[in-house]
Structure formats: structure tokens, C-alpha cells
Design an enzyme around this catalytic site. Structure first.
Site, short mmCIF file in Angstrom:
data_model
loop_
_atom_site.label_atom_id
_atom_site.label_comp_id
_atom_site.label_asym_id
_atom_site.label_seq_id
_atom_site.Cartn_x
_atom_site.Cartn_y
_atom_site.Cartn_z
N HIS A 132 0.88 -1.17 0.00
CA HIS A 132 0.00 0.00 0.00
C HIS A 132 0.92 1.22 0.00
O HIS A 132 2.01 1.17 0.59
CB HIS A 132 -0.82 0.12 1.27
CG HIS A 132 -1.72 -1.02 1.60
ND1 HIS A 132 -1.29 -2.16 2.21
CD2 HIS A 132 -3.07 -1.16 1.45
CE1 HIS A 132 -2.33 -2.96 2.42
NE2 HIS A 132 -3.41 -2.38 1.96
N ASP A 160 2.39 2.00 3.33
CA ASP A 160 3.39 1.08 3.90
C ASP A 160 4.82 1.54 3.61
O ASP A 160 5.74 1.22 4.35
CB ASP A 160 3.30 -0.33 3.29
CG ASP A 160 1.91 -0.91 3.32
OD1 ASP A 160 1.13 -0.51 4.20
OD2 ASP A 160 1.61 -1.76 2.46
N GLU A 170 -10.80 -7.10 -4.33
CA GLU A 170 -10.63 -8.13 -3.31
C GLU A 170 -11.89 -8.18 -2.45
O GLU A 170 -12.15 -7.27 -1.66
CB GLU A 170 -9.41 -7.79 -2.45
CG GLU A 170 -9.13 -8.80 -1.36
CD GLU A 170 -7.90 -8.42 -0.55
OE1 GLU A 170 -6.92 -7.90 -1.12
OE2 GLU A 170 -7.93 -8.65 0.67
N GLU A 206 -9.03 -13.75 -1.09
CA GLU A 206 -8.31 -14.00 0.16
C GLU A 206 -9.01 -15.10 0.95
O GLU A 206 -10.22 -15.05 1.17
CB GLU A 206 -8.22 -12.72 1.01
CG GLU A 206 -7.51 -13.00 2.32
CD GLU A 206 -7.25 -11.77 3.17
OE1 GLU A 206 -6.87 -10.74 2.62
OE2 GLU A 206 -7.43 -11.90 4.40
N HIS A 243 -11.03 -14.01 4.00
CA HIS A 243 -12.26 -13.27 3.66
C HIS A 243 -13.34 -14.23 3.18
O HIS A 243 -14.53 -14.00 3.41
CB HIS A 243 -11.96 -12.24 2.57
CG HIS A 243 -10.99 -11.18 3.01
ND1 HIS A 243 -10.59 -10.15 2.20
CD2 HIS A 243 -10.35 -10.99 4.19
CE1 HIS A 243 -9.74 -9.37 2.85
NE2 HIS A 243 -9.57 -9.87 4.06
N ASP A 263 -4.71 -13.78 -1.99
CA ASP A 263 -4.08 -13.41 -0.73
C ASP A 263 -4.09 -14.66 0.14
O ASP A 263 -5.13 -15.11 0.63
CB ASP A 263 -4.82 -12.24 -0.05
CG ASP A 263 -4.28 -10.90 -0.55
OD1 ASP A 263 -3.46 -10.89 -1.48
OD2 ASP A 263 -4.67 -9.86 0.02
N ASP A 308 -0.72 -12.35 2.63
CA ASP A 308 -1.35 -11.29 3.42
C ASP A 308 -1.58 -11.88 4.81
O ASP A 308 -2.70 -12.21 5.19
CB ASP A 308 -2.65 -10.85 2.76
CG ASP A 308 -3.20 -9.58 3.40
OD1 ASP A 308 -2.61 -9.14 4.40
OD2 ASP A 308 -4.20 -9.05 2.90
C1 XLS Z 1 -7.68 -6.34 4.63
C2 XLS Z 1 -7.21 -6.62 3.29
C3 XLS Z 1 -6.09 -5.72 2.78
C4 XLS Z 1 -5.97 -5.79 1.29
C5 XLS Z 1 -5.18 -4.70 0.67
O1 XLS Z 1 -8.44 -7.09 5.21
O2 XLS Z 1 -6.84 -7.97 3.23
O3 XLS Z 1 -4.90 -6.01 3.42
O4 XLS Z 1 -5.42 -7.01 0.88
O5 XLS Z 1 -5.64 -3.44 1.02
CA CA Z 2 -7.51 -10.21 5.71
CA CA Z 3 -5.94 -9.08 1.61
#
Ligand code: XLS
Ligand code: CA
Ligand code: CA
Length: 439
Positions: free
Chosen positions: A98, A101, A229, A265, A268, A293, A336
């Protein structure tokens, strides 16, 4: 200066007891015609690995992520050195970031932009030196207080403009560093109560922002994929990008499906009440599979724990979907993930990555074994065989009608078929492959 005390992490094979060695990940090993490293495309997440210090709702940081430098640009530069050292030692060939970061935010957006201009050449030089590449970039549009009501979905136009400014800059950096992806994760793009929310305007505006990003990116040489995402909740109660299906409907409604793919992800997916491979399958079967992710949640906890993955069932079923999708093109496996708050040493970071990489390497090996074994695929093929001929073929070809089907069924073709769905048999097959001692 070296930050991590281990040397380069080597492959020592499954019987090794060395925590600083790979047991399954053998980067140059060729499986099905392609090196493991090319199939897995591992990436380091800048935020968890180099910035997150273990701070949580109940306590301050437990980890020292200063890398011996004062807060400010010096620390950002120390993080760059540490990050590239870590990736080189692990043989991780990509990273994701990001904007926030990699450089201090400063007093305002203009200062943030100047700070970014100071660090990007340092990152670029390290990329040149090591051959490590950028998988994807993104803008952090959820941390700053200005985004409390969302960014692209903010009720305030000035804040929408700030989001646009950050996206423009993050895209510029992604292009400058040769990234193959740009991620939209809608941190606060959602709502807590409909009593104060104009959902239609918020979603239309989000799509407007994405169209502007695509237009800008394409006009400035970005040939990679944009990704959304999905995540169902946290930080808002209801995130607009709830899951893969919701995101696909959004992309199609606003004509964004050609430029956007999905970044799925694991954690998620489970928060949305799905399995990881369900979400991957939805992406794949809609030609929208992009990137991953790689992490895992804790099913006993209802939040986003971002743990390093070690569940080989999950990684195997994931890699089965990746292989069925034809493998990664622009995407890869971005960890991640963060070491637990009590795993507070730099050694823990190395061991976390080794575990995650081994887990997916084993997943890749086992997924190919399942395919080569053939029992699962042939079970599925047999199960749907009635669509290959006769009335079933007519259904698939679109050459029948409700009347013809009704006549067919009433003529006596309506008895229940007492054929097993075979779930336990197939689970047995998977276990026999997973634990056959081969790797
Ligand atoms: C947060 C997300 C974030 C994204 C990128 O839950 O996983 O880290 O991957 O902004
Ligand atoms: Ca996450
Ligand atoms: Ca993520």
C-alpha cells in the site's frame, strides 16, 4: 547491515528438522512442465511483514519493526533494505504494497506524495539489484480519519477527490515499478446503518472512481489487471464487496468486467461463510480469477486474523482451482498474513514464511497428484454423464423446450436415481493421496 540472522533458506526435503529450511518448496523443481516458483509466484506483503508491530485492540506493539532506524524516511528506507533481504533469503520473487506502507504520510497529501517520491527510487534500485518484482500495488484508503465514512463511497466529494489523488499516485508507482496488478480492497467502502446511507449513489460513485482509474492506468501504460478483493465485513458491518458473486454482479452492472479480475483472500472467504475454494471456483468459472491473498482465519473467531497458512487440505484444494484456472497470469500467492502477536522475533517471520511457502508447495504437489490420479475428475465426469447424450445433450445444446421435457418426464423417465453422491469415497481418495508419503 543484515537484519535477519539466517542465511539463504535452502530446500532440505521432508525429513529435515531444520526450521530454517524448506521441506517441500524446491523453487527449481519442475512439476508438469513448469518450475514450482513460476507456478506459485510467492509475494511478500509489505504491511504485515515490515510495518505491523503486533498492536491490537487490547495492547500496544510487541514487535520491533523499526529496523534500527528513527521514525520517518530513514525507517522507510531501512524497511526496504530489510524487506529485500528477507525476500532474497526466502527466494520470494514478488512483493505487494500500500502507498502508506512504503513512506511516511507527512502532514498532508502533498507531503505524502513527496515522501513517496523519495522512497520509490530506492525500491527500484533494490528491484534491479535482486531481480525481485512487484506483484501489485494499492492505496490505503481506510486508515486515515478522512476515510471514516468511506473513500470512493464517502458522503463527501472532497474526500472522494482525496481517494482519487491517492489512487493516481499509487497507480503511477505501480506502473513505474512494473507491477502486473493494482488492487481495490474497499476498506471502508460499506456501511454500518442504512439510516444514514444512500447506497445507490455510493455504489455508482465507487464505479465512477474505478472507471477513472482504468482510464488513467490504460492511458499511462498500465497493461496489468485491476483486481477487486472481496470481503464481507470488517471494518464496516456490511462491505459492498461482500464476496466473489457480489463483486461480479457489481463489475457487470458497471461495465468493468473486462479490466477487473478478483483477488481472493482465504480468510475473507471464510468470513463470508464460504470455503476458500468456493470463492476461487466462482472466480474461475466466471473468467475472473486473478490473484490470491494466501492466509487463513480461525474458524472459532469471527474476525480477520490473517494467519500464515499451514492447512494443507486448504492449500491443496486451492491449488486444484488454480491449476484448473490455467495458473496465474498476472497474479500470485501474496502472503497477506502476519505472525501471531506473541511470535515477536524476526526469526518468527522467517519461519512463518517458510511454513506458508511449504504449505502451498505441498498443496501444488498434491493437487497435481489428484489430477494425475484421475479418480476425482472421472467421478465428476460420470456423475454428469447424462448430459452428454440423449435428452441431456439437448438441454446443454439448447435444442429442447419445456414441453418436450415435460413429455419426456411424464413418459416415465422420472424415477429417483439411487446413485451415491460419493462424498465419503472422495474424501477417502483425497486422504489416501495426501498421506501416501510422496512429496
Ligand atoms: C484487509 C485486506 C487488505 C488488502 C489490501 O483485510 O486484506 O490487506 O489485501 O488493502
Ligand atoms: Ca484479511
Ligand atoms: Ca488481503
Amino acid at each position: 547491515m543484515e537484519y535477519f540472522r539466517s542465511g539463504k533458506i535452502a530446500y532440505e526435503g521432508p525429513s529435515s528438522v531444520n526450521p530454517f529450511a524448506f521441506k517441500f518448496y524446491d523453487a527449481d523443481r519442475v512439476i508438469h512442465g513448469k518450475k514450482m516458483s513460476e507456478q506459485l509466484r510467492f509475494a511478500m506483503s509489505w504491511w504485515h511483514t515490515l510495518c505491523a508491530d503486533g498492536t491490537d485492540m487490547f495492547g500496544i506493539g510487541t514487535m520491533d519493526k523499526s529496523f534500527g532506524a528513527e521514525d520517518g524516511i530513514e525507517r522507510s528506507i531501512a524497511r526496504i533494505e530489510a524487506g529485500f533481504e528477507l525476500m532474497s533469503k526466502l527466494g520470494v520473487e514478488y512483493f505487494c504494497f500500500h502507498d502508506k506502507d512504503i513512506a511516511p504520510e507527512g502532514k498532508n497529501l502533498a507531503e505524502f506524495s513527496e515522501n513517496l517520491d523519495k522512497v520509490v527510487p530506492v525500491i527500484k534500485a533494490q528491484m534491479k539489484k535482486t531481480g525481485i518484482k512487484l506483484l501489485w500495488g494499492t492505496a490505503n484508503l481506510f486508515n486515515h480519519p478522512r476515510y471514516a465514512y468511506g473513500a470512493g463511497t464517502s458522503c463527501y466529494a472532497d474526500i472522494f477527490a482525496c481517494a482519487a489523488a491517492q489512487i493516481k499516485k499509487a497507480l503511477d508507482i505501480t506502473i513505474e515499478l512494473g507491477g502486473t496488478g493494482y488492487v481495490f480492497w474497499g476498506g471502508r467502502e460499506g456501511y454500518d446503518t442504512l439510516l444514514n446511507t444512500d447506497m445507490a449513489l455510493e455504489q455508482d460513485n465507487m464505479a465512477r472512481l474505478m472507471h477513472m482509474a482504468v482510464d488513467y492506468g490504460r492511458a499511462h501504460g498500465f497493461t496489468g489487471d485491476f483486481y477487486i478483493e472481496p470481503k464481507p465485513k470488517e471494518p464496516t458491518k456490511h462491505q459492498y464487496d461482500f464476496d466473489a458473486s457480489t463483486v461480479l454482479a457489481f463489475l457487470r452492472k458497471y461495465g468493468l468486467e473486462k479490466d477487473f479480475k478478483l483477488n481472493i483472500e482465504a480468510n475473507h472467504a471464510t468470513l463470508a461463510g464460504h470455503t476458500f475454494n468456493h470463492e476461487l471456483c466462482v472466480a474461475r468459472t466466471n473468467n475472473a480469477f486473478g490473484s490470491i491473498d494466501a492466509n487463513q482465519g480461525d474458524l472459532l473467531l469471527g474476525w480477520d486474523t490473517d494467519e500464515f497458512p499451514w492447512n494443507v487440505y486448504e492449500s491443496t484444494l486451492c491449488m486444484l482451482e488454480v491449476i484448473r484456472a490455467g495458473g496465474f497470469v498476472t497474479g500470485g500467492l501474496n502472503f497477506d498474513a502476519k505472525s501471531r502477536r506473541a511470535s515477536m522475533n524476526l526469526d518468527d517471520i522467517l519461519i512463518s514464511y517458510i511454513t506458508g511457502m511449504d504449505t502451498f508447495a505441498l498443496g501444488l504437489i498434491k493437487a497435481y497428484e489428484i489430477i494425475d490420479d484421475g479418480r476425482v475428475d472421472s467421478f465428476i465426469a460420470d456423475r454428469y454423464a447424462s448430459y452428454k447424450e440423449g435428452i441431456g445433450k439437448k438441454i446443454v445444446d439448447g435444442t429442447t423446450s419445456l414441453e418436450e421435457l415435460a413429455a419426456y418426464a411424464l413418459a416415465g423417465n422420472n424415477e429417483p436415481k439411487k446413485v451415491s453422491g460419493g462424498q465419503e469415497y472422495l474424501e477417502n481418495v483425497i486422504n489416501s493421496i495426501l498421506f501416501n508419503g510422496k512429496a
